[in-house]
Design an enzyme around this catalytic site. Structure first.
Site, PDB file in Angstrom:
ATOM      1  N   TYR A 149      11.801 -77.799 -12.721  1.00 35.90           N
ATOM      2  CA  TYR A 149      12.480 -78.091 -13.587  1.00 35.90           C
ATOM      3  C   TYR A 149      12.847 -76.879 -14.612  1.00 35.90           C
ATOM      4  O   TYR A 149      13.973 -76.242 -14.896  1.00 35.90           O
ATOM      5  CB  TYR A 149      11.668 -79.866 -14.258  1.00 35.90           C
ATOM      6  CG  TYR A 149      12.840 -79.917 -15.403  1.00 35.90           C
ATOM      7  CD1 TYR A 149      13.965 -80.282 -15.941  1.00 35.90           C
ATOM      8  CD2 TYR A 149      11.820 -79.954 -17.239  1.00 35.90           C
ATOM      9  CE1 TYR A 149      14.536 -80.776 -16.763  1.00 35.90           C
ATOM     10  CE2 TYR A 149      13.154 -79.446 -18.117  1.00 35.90           C
ATOM     11  CZ  TYR A 149      14.501 -80.223 -18.255  1.00 35.90           C
ATOM     12  OH  TYR A 149      15.205 -81.252 -19.133  1.00 35.90           O
ATOM     13  N   TYR A 163      26.110 -63.435 -18.968  1.00 35.14           N
ATOM     14  CA  TYR A 163      27.484 -64.194 -18.434  1.00 35.14           C
ATOM     15  C   TYR A 163      27.446 -63.928 -20.632  1.00 35.14           C
ATOM     16  O   TYR A 163      28.926 -62.789 -20.315  1.00 35.14           O
ATOM     17  CB  TYR A 163      27.814 -65.268 -18.257  1.00 35.14           C
ATOM     18  CG  TYR A 163      28.413 -65.823 -17.337  1.00 35.14           C
ATOM     19  CD1 TYR A 163      27.287 -65.850 -15.972  1.00 35.14           C
ATOM     20  CD2 TYR A 163      29.294 -65.934 -16.762  1.00 35.14           C
ATOM     21  CE1 TYR A 163      27.571 -65.465 -14.673  1.00 35.14           C
ATOM     22  CE2 TYR A 163      30.269 -65.956 -15.357  1.00 35.14           C
ATOM     23  CZ  TYR A 163      29.054 -65.744 -14.260  1.00 35.14           C
ATOM     24  OH  TYR A 163      30.025 -66.296 -13.220  1.00 35.14           O
TER      25      TYR A 163
END
Ligand code: UDP
Length: 331
Positions: A149, A163
């Protein structure tokens, strides 16, 4: 008239995702809800289904996703989120944080949408700095039980920032601390549903370790407000969202016993590997940038949460107890 804003929410049938669906529906958005229902439940969102502004897609975000037409915002909230879940479905946890975020970012780029990711206080691991500020880089064991996780979420932050810097995408990163409220799964293994479930079934309350480890619990409505403000802000760096009111797990268990008025015994069990010893958000950034701070005290939040669990039917309690992951596991 202005064009109605469209938002995609992944993990929409989960605890946080479903509350976010409610909020964005209230704000007049067209909500596109996506979930593969591995840990989410349709009952969390079925009240929204009749609306023309609400679409549900049963879809695994770790596979290619597509949304027709315009899209203005994406909230990536799909992920198993409790230690018990990641132990049962570790690969899916890694995939939704890595492949899943990549698909969402690709979609955001294609549509020119703004994207917010659900990151976590787990990026700080077992923190050596207390309280945790966003500038702390963390103390994570990549190969421990929580690694699937923690590392997925750390990768997710890195990918999202890439991005932003490389493609100029509008991105937001929320680092969410322990949150609680109605619609948590009773058997997701977290302290609060575990304790309330045990109290409702008349079982002993299981505190792991000696209960001296601390957490800081934020009521879901406060968190949703923080997410909303962050999405609408222009702040690109990670922001801690949580309630700084810290409590030991033993005291928390005692609060639940008092709340439920069951005089259940507290018993001590082994502490799971890599269980963080302490956790409390420093929320100065959220205060300054979003003018946000939690407003719901734990006593009030716990009362509301307990009312929800007490109001569930026996069937619903039964269904929650028997959530079966086997059908989702690709061997
Ligand atoms: N915990 C506990 N008994 C339980 C479940 C959890 O004592 O039945 C402890 C757990 O070891 C941890 C704390 O409660 O120290 C919070 O656990 P949770 O899973 O809610 O969140 P996280 O560890 O991810 O913060």
């Amino acid at each position: 008239m202005n064009q109605r804003k469209k938002i995609l929410i992944t993990g929409a049938a989960g605890f946080l995702g479903s509350h976010l669906c409610d909020r964005f529906m209230q704000e007049g958005f067209h909500v596109i809800a996506m979930d593969n229902l591995i840990t989410g439940r349709m009952t969390n969102i079925e009240h929204l289904m009749p609306s023309e502004r609400f679409d549900f897609y049963r879809q695994d975000v770790s596979k290619y996703i597509h949304v027709p037409g315009d899209l203005h915002y994406i909230l990536h909230f799909a992920s198993p989120a409790s230690p018990i879940d990641y132990l049962k479905i570790p690969i899916q946890t890694l995939k939704v944080g890595s492949l899943g975020v990549h698909h969402c970012l690709g979609l955001a780029k294609e549509k020119g949408a703004r994207m917010l990711i659900a990151s976590t206080s787990e990026v700080y691991g077992d923190p050596e700095v207390h309280p945790q500020k966003e500038s702390y880089w963390g103390n994570v064991n990549p190969v421990g039980p929580r690694g699937v996780y923690d590392e997925a979420k750390r990768f997710q932050e890195a990918m999202t920032m890439a991005y932003h810097t490389f493609h100029g995408l509008e991105t937001r990163i929320a680092r969410i601390f322990n949150t609680y409220g109605p619609r948590m799964r009773l058997n997701d293994g977290r302290a609060l549903p575990a304790f309330i479930g045990q109290a409702l079934r008349g079982e002993d309350i299981t505190v792991f370790g000696d209960g001296s480890q601390t957490r800081s619990f934020c009521y879901v409505d406060d968190l949703v407000e923080g997410i909303y403000r962050l999405l609408m802000s222009d702040y690109v760096q990670p922001v801690n969202l949580g309630n700084p009111d810290e409590i030991s797990i033993l005291d928390f268990a005692k609060e639940i016993v008092a709340l439920t008025q069951t005089d259940q015994q507290i018993v001590f069990k082994a502490l799971p590997a890599d269980d963080p010893k302490q956790r409390r958000p420093d929320i100065s950034v959220a205060r300054e940038v979003l003018d946000w701070a939690p407003t719901i005290q734990r006593a009030e939040g716990l009362k509301r949460t307990y009312q929800y669990f007490r109001g569930l039917s026996v069937e619903e309690l039964h269904l929650m107890e028997h959530k079966n992951f086997d059908q989702f596991i690709v061997k």
